[in-house]
Scaffold this motif. Structure first.
Motif, PDB file in Angstrom:
ATOM      1  N   VAL A 134       0.854  -1.189   0.000  1.00  0.00           N
ATOM      2  CA  VAL A 134       0.000   0.000   0.000  1.00  0.00           C
ATOM      3  C   VAL A 134       0.885   1.232   0.000  1.00  0.00           C
ATOM      4  N   ALA A 135       0.457   2.249  -0.734  1.00  0.00           N
ATOM      5  CA  ALA A 135       1.197   3.515  -0.784  1.00  0.00           C
ATOM      6  C   ALA A 135       0.226   4.636  -1.110  1.00  0.00           C
ATOM      7  N   PHE A 136       0.528   5.816  -0.611  1.00  0.00           N
ATOM      8  CA  PHE A 136      -0.293   6.989  -0.885  1.00  0.00           C
ATOM      9  C   PHE A 136       0.333   7.821  -1.993  1.00  0.00           C
ATOM     10  N   ALA A 137      -0.539   8.405  -2.832  1.00  0.00           N
ATOM     11  CA  ALA A 137      -0.066   9.300  -3.878  1.00  0.00           C
ATOM     12  C   ALA A 137       0.624  10.502  -3.257  1.00  0.00           C
ATOM     13  N   LYS A 138       1.681  10.955  -3.899  1.00  0.00           N
ATOM     14  CA  LYS A 138       2.416  12.125  -3.424  1.00  0.00           C
ATOM     15  C   LYS A 138       2.034  13.347  -4.243  1.00  0.00           C
ATOM     16  N   GLY A 139       2.206  14.500  -3.644  1.00  0.00           N
ATOM     17  CA  GLY A 139       1.941  15.741  -4.360  1.00  0.00           C
ATOM     18  C   GLY A 139       0.480  16.074  -4.544  1.00  0.00           C
ATOM     19  N   THR A 140      -0.387  15.449  -3.729  1.00  0.00           N
ATOM     20  CA  THR A 140      -1.822  15.731  -3.828  1.00  0.00           C
ATOM     21  C   THR A 140      -2.237  16.642  -2.681  1.00  0.00           C
ATOM     22  N   SER A 141      -3.380  17.296  -2.859  1.00  0.00           N
ATOM     23  CA  SER A 141      -3.899  18.144  -1.798  1.00  0.00           C
ATOM     24  C   SER A 141      -4.536  17.281  -0.723  1.00  0.00           C
ATOM     25  N   ALA A 142      -4.723  17.843   0.462  1.00  0.00           N
ATOM     26  CA  ALA A 142      -5.337  17.095   1.562  1.00  0.00           C
ATOM     27  C   ALA A 142      -6.751  16.651   1.222  1.00  0.00           C
ATOM     28  N   ALA A 143      -7.417  17.397   0.333  1.00  0.00           N
ATOM     29  CA  ALA A 143      -8.797  17.091  -0.023  1.00  0.00           C
ATOM     30  C   ALA A 143      -8.901  16.093  -1.166  1.00  0.00           C
ATOM     31  N   GLN A 144      -7.768  15.754  -1.801  1.00  0.00           N
ATOM     32  CA  GLN A 144      -7.796  14.838  -2.941  1.00  0.00           C
ATOM     33  C   GLN A 144      -6.634  13.859  -2.849  1.00  0.00           C
ATOM     34  N   ALA A 147      -4.993   6.271  -1.928  1.00  0.00           N
ATOM     35  CA  ALA A 147      -4.164   5.159  -1.469  1.00  0.00           C
ATOM     36  C   ALA A 147      -4.238   4.053  -2.517  1.00  0.00           C
ATOM     37  N   TYR A 148      -3.091   3.525  -2.904  1.00  0.00           N
ATOM     38  CA  TYR A 148      -3.029   2.438  -3.868  1.00  0.00           C
ATOM     39  C   TYR A 148      -2.747   1.125  -3.133  1.00  0.00           C
ATOM     40  N   VAL A 149      -3.512   0.087  -3.480  1.00  0.00           N
ATOM     41  CA  VAL A 149      -3.376  -1.220  -2.824  1.00  0.00           C
ATOM     42  C   VAL A 149      -3.092  -2.274  -3.885  1.00  0.00           C
ATOM     43  N   ALA A 150      -1.958  -2.961  -3.754  1.00  0.00           N
ATOM     44  CA  ALA A 150      -1.621  -4.052  -4.669  1.00  0.00           C
ATOM     45  C   ALA A 150      -2.275  -5.337  -4.180  1.00  0.00           C
ATOM     46  N   GLY A 162      -8.686 -10.066  -7.511  1.00  0.00           N
ATOM     47  CA  GLY A 162      -7.378  -9.471  -7.313  1.00  0.00           C
ATOM     48  C   GLY A 162      -6.593  -9.416  -8.611  1.00  0.00           C
ATOM     49  N   TYR A 163      -5.272  -9.685  -8.535  1.00  0.00           N
ATOM     50  CA  TYR A 163      -4.390  -9.570  -9.690  1.00  0.00           C
ATOM     51  C   TYR A 163      -4.482  -8.166 -10.281  1.00  0.00           C
ATOM     52  N   ASP A 164      -4.402  -7.174  -9.412  1.00  0.00           N
ATOM     53  CA  ASP A 164      -4.575  -5.794  -9.864  1.00  0.00           C
ATOM     54  C   ASP A 164      -4.082  -4.816  -8.807  1.00  0.00           C
ATOM     55  N   VAL A 165      -4.262  -3.550  -9.084  1.00  0.00           N
ATOM     56  CA  VAL A 165      -3.999  -2.487  -8.111  1.00  0.00           C
ATOM     57  C   VAL A 165      -5.273  -1.656  -7.996  1.00  0.00           C
ATOM     58  N   LEU A 166      -5.703  -1.432  -6.763  1.00  0.00           N
ATOM     59  CA  LEU A 166      -6.879  -0.611  -6.505  1.00  0.00           C
ATOM     60  C   LEU A 166      -6.458   0.796  -6.093  1.00  0.00           C
ATOM     61  N   ALA A 167      -7.349   1.748  -6.354  1.00  0.00           N
ATOM     62  CA  ALA A 167      -7.181   3.117  -5.876  1.00  0.00           C
ATOM     63  C   ALA A 167      -8.309   3.415  -4.899  1.00  0.00           C
ATOM     64  N   VAL A 168      -7.949   3.844  -3.696  1.00  0.00           N
ATOM     65  CA  VAL A 168      -8.945   4.171  -2.671  1.00  0.00           C
ATOM     66  C   VAL A 168      -8.937   5.680  -2.462  1.00  0.00           C
ATOM     67  N   PRO A 169     -10.029   6.369  -2.816  1.00  0.00           N
ATOM     68  CA  PRO A 169     -10.076   7.823  -2.628  1.00  0.00           C
ATOM     69  C   PRO A 169     -10.030   8.199  -1.145  1.00  0.00           C
ATOM     70  N   PHE A 170      -9.219   9.180  -0.821  1.00  0.00           N
ATOM     71  CA  PHE A 170      -9.092   9.694   0.543  1.00  0.00           C
ATOM     72  C   PHE A 170      -9.267  11.207   0.518  1.00  0.00           C
ATOM     73  N   ALA A 171      -9.651  11.754   1.652  1.00  0.00           N
ATOM     74  CA  ALA A 171      -9.640  13.208   1.854  1.00  0.00           C
ATOM     75  C   ALA A 171      -9.355  13.459   3.323  1.00  0.00           C
ATOM     76  N   ASN A 172      -8.396  14.330   3.552  1.00  0.00           N
ATOM     77  CA  ASN A 172      -8.020  14.687   4.923  1.00  0.00           C
ATOM     78  C   ASN A 172      -7.704  13.463   5.775  1.00  0.00           C
ATOM     79  N   GLY A 173      -7.029  12.511   5.145  1.00  0.00           N
ATOM     80  CA  GLY A 173      -6.557  11.349   5.874  1.00  0.00           C
ATOM     81  C   GLY A 173      -7.549  10.240   6.097  1.00  0.00           C
ATOM     82  N   ARG A 174      -8.734  10.322   5.483  1.00  0.00           N
ATOM     83  CA  ARG A 174      -9.759   9.303   5.665  1.00  0.00           C
ATOM     84  C   ARG A 174     -10.314   8.852   4.319  1.00  0.00           C
ATOM     85  N   PRO A 175     -10.663   7.564   4.168  1.00  0.00           N
ATOM     86  CA  PRO A 175     -11.261   7.091   2.912  1.00  0.00           C
ATOM     87  C   PRO A 175     -12.638   7.706   2.709  1.00  0.00           C
ATOM     88  N   THR A 176     -12.933   8.049   1.462  1.00  0.00           N
ATOM     89  CA  THR A 176     -14.195   8.723   1.161  1.00  0.00           C
ATOM     90  C   THR A 176     -15.101   7.937   0.224  1.00  0.00           C
TER      91      THR A 176
END
Length: 227
Positions: A134-144, A147-150, A162-176
């Motif tokens: 798991v890793a978070f995108a860099k260079g994004t605003s707190a509101a956008q 998190a990427y999950v392999a 599975g057999y993929d990578v998911l993107a989990v939208p977050f804002a201000n440190g919480r999944p949205t």
């Protein structure tokens, strides 16, 4: 995983079994995240009841450690989902007695009182999908944030997941929102079990590019915007 001040090392330790079938003495310091003070060498239990907390990452701008956790097997295709969780210091997350607030039938009469204080996962990422890095995108605003999950992919379901990578939208440190497909196309033939690759870990770069390690395809993929 290092803390921001580089004073504490967080170490994930998977369980020694599926649901404690070898006895809970075998599970001491397992199914947990340990915190080690690098100045003194002292170790403490940071969080427990996490069957296999594989990947870990800090949510940008917060002190919350997020972990991708592999759940238990042998309860059918759809139980129990792997998950992404913002781990809280000192808390218990259920393994092996319960999952998602439900008592595991193999522990039907054991530790039922723990249900009242067991914390629930934040985001389900699919049953038996083998969520790893798991890793978070860099260079994004707190509101956008994202998190990427392999997901390494299931081996014990009647249909692949599975057999993929998911993107989990977050804002201000919480999944949205629910996870969304980000990198797919690794399954060649589900009937024959042939796959092109299996994502293991993911890392992000300041310019928004994402690296995905694929241990079945022996490849590191670089994913970036073309415009």
């Amino acid at each position: 995983m290092l803390s921001a001040d580089a004073r504490t090392l967080y170490v994930s330790v998977g369980s020694a079994s599926n649901v404690g079938e070898h006895g809970m003495d075998e599970e001491k310091r397992r199914a947990a995240i340990l915190a080690i003070d690098l100045r003194t060498g002292r170790e403490r239990l940071y969080a427990s009841g996490l069957r296999n907390p594989v990947g870990m990452a800090w949510a940008p701008g917060t002190n919350t450690l997020w972990a991708a956790v592999n759940e238990r097997d042998q309860l059918g295709d759809d139980i129990a989902p792997d998950y992404l969780v913002g781990v809280r210091d000192g808390e218990f997350y259920g393994w092996p007695y319960s999952y998602y607030g439900k008592q595991d039938p193999r522990h039907a009469n054991t530790k039922r009182e723990l249900l009242a204080t067991t914390l629930l996962p934040d985001v389900a990422v699919g049953p038996h999908a083998a969520a790893l890095g798991v890793a978070f995108a860099k260079g994004t605003s707190a509101a956008q944030q994202v998190a990427y999950v392999a997901r390494h992919g299931s081996w014990n379901r009647s249909a692949f997941i599975g057999y993929d990578v998911l993107a989990v939208p977050f804002a201000n440190g919480r999944p949205t929102a629910a996870p969304q497909p980000f990198l797919t196309g690794f399954v060649a033939n589900e009937k024959s079990g042939e796959v092109y690759g299996r994502p293991v870990s993911v890392q992000t770069r300041d310019d928004g590019a994402i690296f995905v390690v694929d241990d079945a395809g022996d490849t590191v993929w670089l994913v970036r915007r073309t415009a």
